[in-house]
Scaffold this motif. Structure first.
Motif, PDB file in Angstrom:
ATOM      1  N   MET A   1      51.341  54.839   3.132  1.00  0.00           N
ATOM      2  CA  MET A   1      50.491  54.650   2.220  1.00  0.00           C
ATOM      3  C   MET A   1      49.266  53.577   2.755  1.00  0.00           C
ATOM      4  O   MET A   1      49.248  53.383   3.488  1.00  0.00           O
ATOM      5  CB  MET A   1      51.593  53.172   1.109  1.00  0.00           C
ATOM      6  N   PRO A   2      47.937  53.302   1.984  1.00  0.00           N
ATOM      7  CA  PRO A   2      46.946  52.416   2.561  1.00  0.00           C
ATOM      8  C   PRO A   2      47.465  51.529   3.471  1.00  0.00           C
ATOM      9  O   PRO A   2      49.050  50.752   2.754  1.00  0.00           O
ATOM     10  CB  PRO A   2      46.098  52.110   1.538  1.00  0.00           C
ATOM     11  N   LEU A   3      47.434  50.845   4.265  1.00  0.00           N
ATOM     12  CA  LEU A   3      46.966  49.003   4.411  1.00  0.00           C
ATOM     13  C   LEU A   3      46.890  48.545   3.602  1.00  0.00           C
ATOM     14  O   LEU A   3      46.378  48.609   2.687  1.00  0.00           O
ATOM     15  CB  LEU A   3      45.933  48.790   6.253  1.00  0.00           C
ATOM     16  N   VAL A   4      48.054  47.128   2.984  1.00  0.00           N
ATOM     17  CA  VAL A   4      48.655  46.321   2.332  1.00  0.00           C
ATOM     18  C   VAL A   4      47.850  44.715   3.219  1.00  0.00           C
ATOM     19  O   VAL A   4      47.174  45.044   4.378  1.00  0.00           O
ATOM     20  CB  VAL A   4      49.746  46.280   2.257  1.00  0.00           C
ATOM     21  N   ILE A  34      55.711  52.120  17.042  1.00  0.00           N
ATOM     22  CA  ILE A  34      56.042  51.167  16.025  1.00  0.00           C
ATOM     23  C   ILE A  34      55.976  51.481  14.732  1.00  0.00           C
ATOM     24  O   ILE A  34      56.988  51.461  14.284  1.00  0.00           O
ATOM     25  CB  ILE A  34      54.273  50.211  15.878  1.00  0.00           C
ATOM     26  N   VAL A  35      55.599  52.404  13.879  1.00  0.00           N
ATOM     27  CA  VAL A  35      55.242  53.213  12.947  1.00  0.00           C
ATOM     28  C   VAL A  35      56.595  53.779  12.608  1.00  0.00           C
ATOM     29  O   VAL A  35      57.876  53.249  12.184  1.00  0.00           O
ATOM     30  CB  VAL A  35      54.468  53.658  12.473  1.00  0.00           C
ATOM     31  N   ALA A  71      49.777  56.678   6.920  1.00  0.00           N
ATOM     32  CA  ALA A  71      49.674  57.141   5.639  1.00  0.00           C
ATOM     33  C   ALA A  71      50.795  57.681   4.899  1.00  0.00           C
ATOM     34  O   ALA A  71      50.483  58.142   3.301  1.00  0.00           O
ATOM     35  CB  ALA A  71      48.158  58.694   5.668  1.00  0.00           C
ATOM     36  N   ASP A  72      51.217  58.631   5.886  1.00  0.00           N
ATOM     37  CA  ASP A  72      53.095  59.130   4.561  1.00  0.00           C
ATOM     38  C   ASP A  72      53.928  57.995   5.032  1.00  0.00           C
ATOM     39  O   ASP A  72      54.994  58.269   5.292  1.00  0.00           O
ATOM     40  CB  ASP A  72      52.930  60.164   5.919  1.00  0.00           C
ATOM     41  N   VAL A  75      56.276  52.047   3.808  1.00  0.00           N
ATOM     42  CA  VAL A  75      56.496  50.450   3.806  1.00  0.00           C
ATOM     43  C   VAL A  75      55.506  49.471   4.065  1.00  0.00           C
ATOM     44  O   VAL A  75      54.061  50.487   4.367  1.00  0.00           O
ATOM     45  CB  VAL A  75      57.756  50.055   5.591  1.00  0.00           C
ATOM     46  N   PRO A  76      55.367  48.526   3.334  1.00  0.00           N
ATOM     47  CA  PRO A  76      53.522  48.199   3.223  1.00  0.00           C
ATOM     48  C   PRO A  76      53.191  47.308   5.148  1.00  0.00           C
ATOM     49  O   PRO A  76      54.299  46.894   5.465  1.00  0.00           O
ATOM     50  CB  PRO A  76      54.221  46.509   2.274  1.00  0.00           C
ATOM     51  N   VAL A  77      52.743  47.228   5.538  1.00  0.00           N
ATOM     52  CA  VAL A  77      52.110  47.222   6.711  1.00  0.00           C
ATOM     53  C   VAL A  77      50.476  46.682   6.878  1.00  0.00           C
ATOM     54  O   VAL A  77      50.020  47.559   5.900  1.00  0.00           O
ATOM     55  CB  VAL A  77      52.207  48.155   7.816  1.00  0.00           C
ATOM     56  N   ALA A  78      50.542  45.843   7.390  1.00  0.00           N
ATOM     57  CA  ALA A  78      49.152  45.173   7.473  1.00  0.00           C
ATOM     58  C   ALA A  78      48.580  44.741   9.018  1.00  0.00           C
ATOM     59  O   ALA A  78      49.726  45.025   9.721  1.00  0.00           O
ATOM     60  CB  ALA A  78      49.163  42.945   7.090  1.00  0.00           C
TER      61      ALA A  78
END
Length: 279
Positions: A1-4, A34-35, A71-72, A75-78
């Motif tokens: 998902m895109p950066l939140v 990390i991801v 992008a794939d 999990v929400p990541v800022a």
């Protein structure tokens, strides 16, 4: 998902009683590690970069690198600016589309800290989460951090947060920047700070704290714990061991792949330490 936004990470962690790791990156391998760990555990996370980390690449490169890898990721990541020591650093990170900001004016006198932090709040607007620091955290990491600690005064917390309008408060309660194996949280002071703070707390120096202390932080209103030294050590150690094993090693991709795995293992262990109930 895109950066939140950092707001989204804070909201999900507080609603689920989770603690977000905040892991520093400077390059491809660290980001991938990390991801990979975040995907394994599923806990919302901050990936962060300090101005000292961005000297080689610039903030724009870090943004592109992190956002492409996410992008794939489900999990929400800022993407967080770590230790923005100046308004210029805040402006540069915002221009590079960072989604969460730390202004660190903690080494300035109290009134100057308030004024500088409040200016950062204006620049961030309502959509970008802001972390500010009250009390100086001892130790240094990449020349970031005070030489001597100045513990957070619980009596100043409520007024500081109100004047600044920050969304998270970084505190000095025995935690130390860098790898400091003798660091210990003063839980009595942390509890006093928690009672006075209307916003979630942040602990810097997660690399040096013992697992049993990290596992208790969620009980004290902590929403974010910073970890950098452990990751860097894992990467440097991987490359160093490869050279010791074979000084003629030329397969950069093989060693880099091992470094990604080493970083991922460290990050996963840390996330699970912060969140002992996470499956």
């Amino acid at each position: 998902m895109p950066l939140v936004s950092g707001h989204a990470v804070i909201a999900e962690c507080t609603s689920r009683n989770l603690v977000a790791g905040a892991f520093n990156t400077t390059n491809l391998e660290t980001t991938m590690g990390i991801v990979r760990a975040v995907e394994r555990v599923g806990v919302p996370t901050f990936i962060q970069c300090a101005p000292t980390n961005a000297v080689l690449s610039g903030f724009e490169y870090i943004h592109d690198l992190v956002s492409r890898r996410l992008a794939d990721c489900e999990v929400p990541v800022a993407l967080h600016l770590d230790h923005g020591k100046s308004i210029r650093a805040v402006e540069d990170a915002l221009a590079a589309r960072f989604t969460s900001i730390m202004i660190d004016a903690s080494e300035e006198p109290y009134e100057e800290n308030v004024a500088t932090s409040a200016r950062a709040r204006e620049l961030c607007g309502p959509d970008i989460a802001l972390e500010a620091e009250l009390g100086s955290i001892g130790g240094k990491e990449d020349e970031v951090g005070a030489d001597l600690a100045d513990a957070t005064d619980p009596a100043q917390v409520a007024a500081f947060v109100d004047a600044v309008g920050c969304d998270m408060l970084a505190v000095s309660v025995g935690n130390v920047h860098g790898h400091a194996p003798d660091a210990r949280i003063d839980f009595a002071r942390l509890e006093e700070v928690r009672r006075e703070s209307p916003v979630p707390l942040v602990i810097h120096g997660g690399s040096g704290l013992p697992a049993e202390q990290l596992a208790r932080l969620h009980e004290f209103g902590v929403v974010k714990v910073n970890v950098a030294s452990d990751l860097r050590n894992a990467m440097i150690r991987t490359f160093g061991e490869a050279w010791v094993a074979n000084p003629d090693e030329v397969s950069l991709i093989r060693v880099s792949t091992h470094a990604v795995a080493a970083v991922a293992d460290v990050v996963e262990r840390r996330i699970r330490m912060f969140n002992p109930s996470a499956k």
